[in-house]
Write a protein that holds these residues in place. Structure first.
Motif, PDB file in Angstrom:
ATOM      1  N   TYR A 237       0.770  -1.234   0.004  1.00 36.90           N
ATOM      2  CA  TYR A 237       0.061   0.083   0.063  1.00 36.90           C
ATOM      3  C   TYR A 237       0.822   1.205  -0.005  1.00 36.90           C
ATOM      4  O   TYR A 237       2.030   1.083   0.294  1.00 36.90           O
ATOM      5  N   THR A 244      -5.525   3.492   0.488  1.00 38.70           N
ATOM      6  CA  THR A 244      -5.038   2.151   0.369  1.00 38.70           C
ATOM      7  C   THR A 244      -4.633   1.157   1.571  1.00 38.70           C
ATOM      8  O   THR A 244      -4.735   0.295   1.396  1.00 38.70           O
ATOM      9  N   GLU A 245      -4.345   1.925   2.522  1.00 38.00           N
ATOM     10  CA  GLU A 245      -3.974   1.190   3.762  1.00 38.00           C
ATOM     11  C   GLU A 245      -5.181   0.877   4.415  1.00 38.00           C
ATOM     12  O   GLU A 245      -5.437  -0.308   4.753  1.00 38.00           O
TER      13      GLU A 245
END
Length: 495
Positions: A237, A244-245
């Motif tokens: 990520y 994204t995380e």
């Protein structure tokens, strides 16, 4: 009806009645291979692609081999009777009549990616290293493929770039590993894939003409996040993009899979990042608590004609390196692969330097996020932008880059959207709109664009084609747009 959901590469597909929706590259590959497996296949598309397309020739070939191909207006309006499976091309919206009818009748709808996953050879199942994101997918996958080849592996770039995945998995000579680019459209129709490792590079506004309404962005992000489902080794990520995380945290992964971040700053434990001018790994070494392993330098990533490595290229390199390292590739192979990598045309490609002005073609920057990444690699910039906005807005982009802009030249159908954002947030920046009607021919308008940009630029400036929009209002694709820009620039050079 025959149930295809339990069938694989070594099963007989005789009796399976499949419809392939769309007859582009992936549609042809799906039709060809389902026909080869013994299924009864009908491919449907509203168009034969026109006089410059090879669709008609491919259709005739498959019909000789036993498939049915209909390429005509109205071909996709009604799903045939007695269908066991629909395989859709990635650009088809779920609301398309053919797909809606399939769902209403309880018929499974797969994408070509889902079909490919189910057709892997269980005796030689090459692991998939997968990449998605709003921008940088193709570059990252090609970097990854270059690294894997440098490690001596039989690799190939597949999916949304390069070879259709189903062709790669059906190759009689098995690959060691696949570098897989996946779009949100492809992921939407993928349900069982279990990548060895996967990366989401970033999430930004794009395809809001496909993901419509107030929940459009959430649905777009959710489709991107499907890439992490059932990941076996590493979910990569972007530390700078919390979305994204979040997608990693929400994914249902295989036990033991790790979250691996990449950052343009100093990496924490379990990340890859940059220390001074060196790309380093603190995720895949035993001493990661106290040290980092050198992968390559920024100079290794600097492209010809550039003063330094563009930040988004560095981010792409880190993501590619993380995926390769998760597969066990050595530091030396990462360096060799990244050193030898060169992006495809129309990706921050220097066209010429004329009278102290550098002309750069990044026609592949087809959304605001990509254009922003490109603009942030140069200063001062005369920005060439416009085309089809696909529902995106430009305020955030203009706010981020307004201090870099010498001037802006706009073209294309949605140029007024960009002009309005510039008026709101950068009112002092000169903006000139070029109308195709000025020249009487759409392609000739690029001559006028280059002429206006040259008048705005000063020695030391960069004129950057980073449209932030799709190209199909004026050009066949982004490559044709970039070619027109480059040709117009070169005609300004003194013989």
């Amino acid at each position: 009806m025959t149930d295809p959901t339990s069938l694989g590469r070594h099963d007989s597909w005789e009796g399976v009645r499949a419809v392939v929706a769309g007859f582009g590259v992936s549609g042809f590959a799906a039709t060809d291979n389902l026909n080869h497996l013994g299924a009864t296949v009908t491919a449907l598309d509203e168009s034969d692609g026109g006089p410059d397309s090879d669709r008609r020739e491919r259709a005739e070939l498959l019909e000789v081999l036993g498939a049915t191909v209909r390429l005509e207006p109205g071909a996709t309006a009604t799903l045939p009777d007695d269908v066991d499976l629909v395989v859709t091309s990635p650009g088809w919206k779920p609301s398309a009549p053919l797909l809606a009818q399939a769902r209403d009748r309880g018929i499974p709808v797969w994408g070509e990616v889902e079909l490919a996953w189910r057709l892997r050879d269980p005796d030689h199942a090459a692991p998939w290293l997968c990449v998605t994101g709003t921008n940088g997918k193709t570059t990252t996958v090609q970097m990854l493929d270059s690294i894997l080849r440098a490690a001596g592996l039989r690799s190939v770039a597949v999916g949304n770039v390069g070879l259709p995945i189903v062709e790669a998995v059906m190759d009689p000579e098995p690959y060691d590993v696949l570098a897989v680019e996946l779009s949100s459209f492809q992921l939407h129709y993928t349900d069982s894939m279990s990548a060895e490792s996967a990366a989401v590079l970033n999430i930004a506004e794009d395809h809001l003409d496909w993901y419509t309404g107030p929940t459009g962005m959430a649905e777009y992000a959710a489709d991107k996040g499907r890439i992490y489902e059932r990941v076996q080794r590493a979910c990569v990520y972007n530390v700078a993009d919390p979305e994204t995380e979040r997608l990693v945290r929400e994914a249902d992964v295989t036990e033991g899979a790790r979250a691996i971040g990449f950052t343009l700053g100093m990496p924490g434990v379990g990340m890859l990042g940059v220390v001074d001018d060196i790309l380093v790994d603190r995720a895949f070494i035993e001493q990661r608590d106290t040290s980092a392993a050198e992968l390559c330098t920024l100079a290794d990533l600097t492209l010809p004609g550039q003063a330094g490595a563009a930040p988004h290229l560095v981010a792409n390199a880190l993501a590619a390196a993380a995926l390769a390292r998760s597969h066990g590739v050595s530091q030396a192979a990462v360096r060799e692969g990244l050193r030898s990598f060169r992006p495809d045309g129309h990706r921050i490609a220097t066209v010429a330097e004329i009278d102290g002005v550098t002309w750069v073609d990044d026609s592949k920057a087809t959304n605001p996020h990509a254009a922003q990444s490109s603009l942030q690699a140069y200063e001062p910039v005369v920005w060439v932008a416009g085309g089809l906005a696909k529902g995106a807005s430009f305020d955030e982009l203009v706010l981020a880059v307004r201090g870099r802009l010498r001037g802006v030249v706009l073209l294309g159908r949605d140029r007024d959207l960009i002009a309005e954002a510039l008026s709101r947030h950068a009112p002092d920046v000169p903006v000139i709109a070029v109308d195709a009607d000025e020249t009487g021919a759409e392609h000739d308008s690029m001559e006028r664009v280059v002429e206006v940009a040259a008048a705005l630029a000063r020695p030391g400036d960069t004129v950057l084609l980073a449209p932030g929009c799709a190209s199909m209002d004026m050009f066949a694709n982004y490559a044709e747009r970039g070619d027109a820009f480059a040709a117009a620039v070169r005609r300004r050079q003194v013989p």
